[in-house]
Design a protein around this motif. Structure first.
Motif, PDB file in Angstrom:
ATOM      1  N   ARG A   1      -6.828  -1.445  -9.949  1.00  0.00           N
ATOM      2  CA  ARG A   1      -7.562  -0.515 -10.819  1.00  0.00           C
ATOM      3  C   ARG A   1      -8.274  -1.288 -11.936  1.00  0.00           C
ATOM      4  O   ARG A   1      -7.800  -2.328 -12.402  1.00  0.00           O
ATOM      5  CB  ARG A   1      -6.582   0.496 -11.431  1.00  0.00           C
ATOM      6  CG  ARG A   1      -5.766   1.228 -10.392  1.00  0.00           C
ATOM      7  CD  ARG A   1      -6.551   2.347  -9.740  1.00  0.00           C
ATOM      8  NE  ARG A   1      -6.426   3.536 -10.531  1.00  0.00           N
ATOM      9  CZ  ARG A   1      -5.385   4.382 -10.452  1.00  0.00           C
ATOM     10  NH1 ARG A   1      -4.408   4.143  -9.594  1.00  0.00           N
ATOM     11  NH2 ARG A   1      -5.339   5.444 -11.199  1.00  0.00           N
ATOM     12  N   PRO A   2      -9.428  -0.771 -12.384  1.00  0.00           N
ATOM     13  CA  PRO A   2     -10.208  -1.498 -13.398  1.00  0.00           C
ATOM     14  C   PRO A   2      -9.488  -1.576 -14.755  1.00  0.00           C
ATOM     15  O   PRO A   2      -8.703  -0.688 -15.106  1.00  0.00           O
ATOM     16  CB  PRO A   2     -11.499  -0.697 -13.511  1.00  0.00           C
ATOM     17  CG  PRO A   2     -11.203   0.631 -12.922  1.00  0.00           C
ATOM     18  CD  PRO A   2     -10.108   0.448 -11.932  1.00  0.00           C
ATOM     19  N   GLN A   3      -9.812  -2.638 -15.490  1.00  0.00           N
ATOM     20  CA  GLN A   3      -9.145  -2.921 -16.755  1.00  0.00           C
ATOM     21  C   GLN A   3      -9.343  -1.789 -17.773  1.00  0.00           C
ATOM     22  O   GLN A   3      -8.423  -1.458 -18.526  1.00  0.00           O
ATOM     23  CB  GLN A   3      -9.685  -4.248 -17.315  1.00  0.00           C
ATOM     24  CG  GLN A   3      -8.824  -4.864 -18.408  1.00  0.00           C
ATOM     25  CD  GLN A   3      -7.398  -5.142 -17.941  1.00  0.00           C
ATOM     26  OE1 GLN A   3      -7.189  -5.646 -16.833  1.00  0.00           O
ATOM     27  NE2 GLN A   3      -6.419  -4.802 -18.758  1.00  0.00           N
TER      28      GLN A   3
ATOM     29  N   GLU B   1       0.833  -1.200   0.000  1.00  0.00           N
ATOM     30  CA  GLU B   1       0.000   0.000   0.000  1.00  0.00           C
ATOM     31  C   GLU B   1       0.878   1.265   0.000  1.00  0.00           C
ATOM     32  O   GLU B   1       0.685   2.189  -0.794  1.00  0.00           O
ATOM     33  CB  GLU B   1      -0.902  -0.075   1.246  1.00  0.00           C
ATOM     34  CG  GLU B   1      -1.604   1.207   1.626  1.00  0.00           C
ATOM     35  CD  GLU B   1      -2.691   1.576   0.653  1.00  0.00           C
ATOM     36  OE1 GLU B   1      -3.268   0.657   0.045  1.00  0.00           O
ATOM     37  OE2 GLU B   1      -2.975   2.793   0.498  1.00  0.00           O
TER      38      GLU B   1
ATOM     39  N   ARG C   1       2.700   2.158  -3.284  1.00  0.00           N
ATOM     40  CA  ARG C   1       1.904   2.677  -4.397  1.00  0.00           C
ATOM     41  C   ARG C   1       1.896   4.203  -4.421  1.00  0.00           C
ATOM     42  O   ARG C   1       1.438   4.816  -5.375  1.00  0.00           O
ATOM     43  CB  ARG C   1       0.470   2.119  -4.319  1.00  0.00           C
ATOM     44  CG  ARG C   1       0.442   0.636  -4.695  1.00  0.00           C
ATOM     45  CD  ARG C   1      -0.878  -0.013  -4.406  1.00  0.00           C
ATOM     46  NE  ARG C   1      -0.680  -1.448  -4.150  1.00  0.00           N
ATOM     47  CZ  ARG C   1      -1.561  -2.220  -3.526  1.00  0.00           C
ATOM     48  NH1 ARG C   1      -2.699  -1.713  -3.106  1.00  0.00           N
ATOM     49  NH2 ARG C   1      -1.299  -3.494  -3.335  1.00  0.00           N
TER      50      ARG C   1
ATOM     51  N   ILE D   1      -6.913   0.856 -17.200  1.00  0.00           N
ATOM     52  CA  ILE D   1      -5.576   0.402 -17.580  1.00  0.00           C
ATOM     53  C   ILE D   1      -5.384   0.504 -19.092  1.00  0.00           C
ATOM     54  O   ILE D   1      -4.378   1.022 -19.579  1.00  0.00           O
ATOM     55  CB  ILE D   1      -5.358  -1.052 -17.098  1.00  0.00           C
ATOM     56  CG1 ILE D   1      -5.328  -1.078 -15.569  1.00  0.00           C
ATOM     57  CG2 ILE D   1      -4.072  -1.643 -17.682  1.00  0.00           C
ATOM     58  CD1 ILE D   1      -5.288  -2.454 -14.970  1.00  0.00           C
TER      59      ILE D   1
ATOM     60  N   GLU E   1      -2.445  -2.688 -11.887  1.00  0.00           N
ATOM     61  CA  GLU E   1      -3.146  -3.922 -11.509  1.00  0.00           C
ATOM     62  C   GLU E   1      -2.979  -4.249 -10.034  1.00  0.00           C
ATOM     63  O   GLU E   1      -3.914  -4.676  -9.373  1.00  0.00           O
ATOM     64  CB  GLU E   1      -2.656  -5.083 -12.369  1.00  0.00           C
ATOM     65  CG  GLU E   1      -3.183  -5.001 -13.787  1.00  0.00           C
ATOM     66  CD  GLU E   1      -2.648  -6.097 -14.679  1.00  0.00           C
ATOM     67  OE1 GLU E   1      -3.331  -6.463 -15.628  1.00  0.00           O
ATOM     68  OE2 GLU E   1      -1.535  -6.594 -14.421  1.00  0.00           O
ATOM     69  N   VAL E   2      -1.754  -4.037  -9.510  1.00  0.00           N
ATOM     70  CA  VAL E   2      -1.531  -4.359  -8.096  1.00  0.00           C
ATOM     71  C   VAL E   2      -2.376  -3.453  -7.202  1.00  0.00           C
ATOM     72  O   VAL E   2      -2.714  -3.807  -6.088  1.00  0.00           O
ATOM     73  CB  VAL E   2      -0.043  -4.241  -7.684  1.00  0.00           C
ATOM     74  CG1 VAL E   2       0.800  -5.234  -8.446  1.00  0.00           C
ATOM     75  CG2 VAL E   2       0.470  -2.837  -7.872  1.00  0.00           C
TER      76      VAL E   2
ATOM     77  N   PHE F   1       1.125  -3.437 -14.791  1.00  0.00           N
ATOM     78  CA  PHE F   1       1.273  -4.155 -13.523  1.00  0.00           C
ATOM     79  C   PHE F   1       1.124  -3.222 -12.324  1.00  0.00           C
ATOM     80  O   PHE F   1       0.469  -3.563 -11.334  1.00  0.00           O
ATOM     81  CB  PHE F   1       2.633  -4.860 -13.501  1.00  0.00           C
ATOM     82  CG  PHE F   1       2.780  -5.812 -12.356  1.00  0.00           C
ATOM     83  CD1 PHE F   1       2.196  -7.070 -12.407  1.00  0.00           C
ATOM     84  CD2 PHE F   1       3.498  -5.455 -11.231  1.00  0.00           C
ATOM     85  CE1 PHE F   1       2.314  -7.952 -11.348  1.00  0.00           C
ATOM     86  CE2 PHE F   1       3.626  -6.337 -10.156  1.00  0.00           C
ATOM     87  CZ  PHE F   1       3.032  -7.587 -10.223  1.00  0.00           C
TER      88      PHE F   1
END
Lengths: 226, 302
Positions: free
Chosen positions: A109-111, A76, A79, A114, A105-106, A102
């Motif tokens: 967050r929604p696709q 956390e 980030r 991204i 993604e970690v 990546f």
């Protein structure tokens, strides 16, 4: 705000890497940490991202006290920070796109986000056309651009660059420095650890000088004095 | 949560594909380990069959003198049946014994003729005693010796066969404990080999794990794809080794059946097909998961 308070770091066999270092970096600053190889620049970076723990002293990052973070609290915390290394540290088995994605993604967050953000950032660092290549197929300069894209995609509060130009030719060096300046202008704090005199003197920003693990100088609009 | 899970599965699958040759070699090792596991199961089936086949051939027979009345033999049978060691006792009357004798020698004219010429039945009534465990025959024989049968019994077979029985008993116990040791040893071997293989595969990724930590990935997000890979190794390895096993059992079954008639490997395999496949997959998938978790754990302390 980043605060180092009387930080000492000893490695094995009591080798002193840092000795009672104290400094503050305000949000939005561009600070360079300079010094010869072995002066303790990389140790400062490692302590700040929690890759190493200080032997003595406290390190604050916003509301986090980094030296007291537990292993499970690091994801956390990290980030909030983007890191760029001399040796790039890209994920060899992922494509350029996946490497940058990546970091999002970690964070869960929604696709859709991204798919939208990653090409934008890759475009910004000028490597969008190599999105589907693997790191092994890129040059050093290209790899470092991917690393920068990965570091900045989360809009981190702080971007830390540890000798980011150490493995690059002069052209790519200046491209990387330009990107760092741009990121700083967009609002992120930038901390640049380097031993490149020319870069530091051209930037004309704050310079923290280390020597033999000690902080010997800390100046606004500083210069690199070897 | 679902997004994270789907990303973990996606990365696991992608990692499996991109590892290429490394995945292939890990699966080959998994096939071997699973085959050893199956071998151990089948070895135990054969071993049990063999032991049972031998055990069924051991018994103690008490032949009673011809003047002993059937009632007293049956009384004696009842007394014996109360013993814990005794599994069952078969009473064969003189008439039954003659029937069986005739049946056995039906084609041999000399014997049937001789029998017909005799007025009386020359055969004796007997009790066939079977123990629950081979090692218990000694106790039963001991009782029979002390039971004051000198006047009623013509002979007790244990005394004659004692050496053979003792040898068989020793052989059975070696087979049992040896089988257990071999089972444990081979299972251990299979586990160690696959564990080391997966550990090496992940070792080659150790720097990647460190980078993922620095980018802010949580441990479960890093571990997840490796566990998925472990599951894939397990599923493919388990199924492949099962497919190899089918023709192998068809080929080998008649030979074993010749050697030990009680063991029908093919039949056993067919009736327990899904159970074997189930255990096989549990074994190989479990091994894949556990190996991955242990192997990744070492590199998560950044």
């Amino acid at each position: 705000m980043i605060i180092f308070q009387n930080v000492t770091k000893n490695f094995n066999h009591n080798m002193v890497a840092l000795e009672k270092i104290s400094f503050k970096i305000q949000p939005g600053e561009f600070a360079s940490i300079v010094g010869r190889s072995g002066a303790g620049k990389s140790t400062v970076v490692k302590l700040l991202i929690g890759e190493e723990k200080p032997t003595k002293g406290q390190i604050f990052f916003g509301s986090y006290e980094v030296n007291k973070l537990k292993l499970r609290e690091f994801p956390e915390f990290r980030r909030h920070i983007g890191v760029i290394f001399q040796e790039f540290r890209l994920l060899a088995k992922k494509t350029v796109f996946e490497n940058v994605a990546f970091a999002l993604e970690v964070a869960g967050r929604p696709q859709k986000e991204i798919n939208e953000f990653v090409p934008q950032v890759l475009d910004m660092v000028g490597i969008k056309d190599k999105m589907l290549n693997f790191p092994a197929e890129l040059s050093g300069g290209e790899k470092q651009r991917v690393a920068i894209a990965r570091a900045m995609i989360n809009h981190p509060d702080v971007l830390i660059a540890d000798e980011p130009t150490g493995n690059l030719d002069p052209y790519n060096t200046w491209e990387v420095i330009k990107l760092l300046t741009k990121i700083n202008e967009l609002g992120s704090t930038v901390i640049l650890a380097t031993h490149d005199k020319e870069i530091v003197n051209t930037l004309g920003q704050r310079v923290i000088t280390l020597d033999g693990g000690k902080l010997i100088k800390d100046e606004e609009n500083g210069r690199f004095i070897a | 949560m679902i997004v994270t899970l789907s990303r973990i599965i996606k990365y696991g699958w992608r990692g499996f594909l991109r590892n290429g040759l490394l995945s292939v070699s890990t699966i080959s090792i998994m096939v071997l380990a699973a085959a050893v596991f199956e071998g151990v199961i089948l070895f135990n089936v054969i071993g049990k069959g063999a032991v049972q086949s031998i055990q069924e051939k051991i018994d103690i027979s008490v032949y009673f003198k011809s003047n002993i009345h059937e009632d007293s033999i049956l009384n004696f049978k009842k007394t014996l049946e109360k013993f814990d060691e005794v599994m069952n006792i078969e009473y064969i009357s003189r008439d039954q014994a003659l029937e069986e004798f005739k049946k056995r020698h039906a084609g041999e004219a000399v014997i049937t003729q001789t029998l017909d010429e005799l007025d009386v039945n020359p055969l004796l009534a007997s009790l066939n005693i079977k123990a629950k465990e081979p090692s218990q025959y000694k106790a039963i024989a001991g009782y029979l010796e002390n039971a004051d049968l000198q006047n009623s019994a013509e002979k007790i077979t244990y005394a004659q066969n004692q050496v053979v029985i003792n040898r068989l008993i020793a052989f059975i116990s070696i087979l049992k404990s040896g089988g257990l040791v071999l089972t444990l040893f081979l299972s251990f071997l299979a586990v160690m080999v696959i564990f080391t293989t997966i550990r090496l595969a992940i070792y080659s990724n150790s720097d990647q794990i460190g980078i993922m930590r620095l980018v802010g990935a949580s441990n479960s997000f890093i571990r997840g794809p490796y566990i998925v890979e472990g599951i894939i190794y397990g599923v493919i390895g388990g199924i492949l080794s099962f497919l190899i096993l089918v023709p192998l059992i068809n080929f080998i079954s008649p030979y074993i059946n010749n050697f030990i008639p009680e063991v029908d490997l093919k039949m056993y395999f067919q009736t327990n097909l899904f159970t074997i496949l189930f255990y096989q997959l549990i074994f190989s998938i479990g091994l894949g998961i556990v190996s991955s978790i242990i192997a990744v754990r070492r590199y998560l302390h950044v």
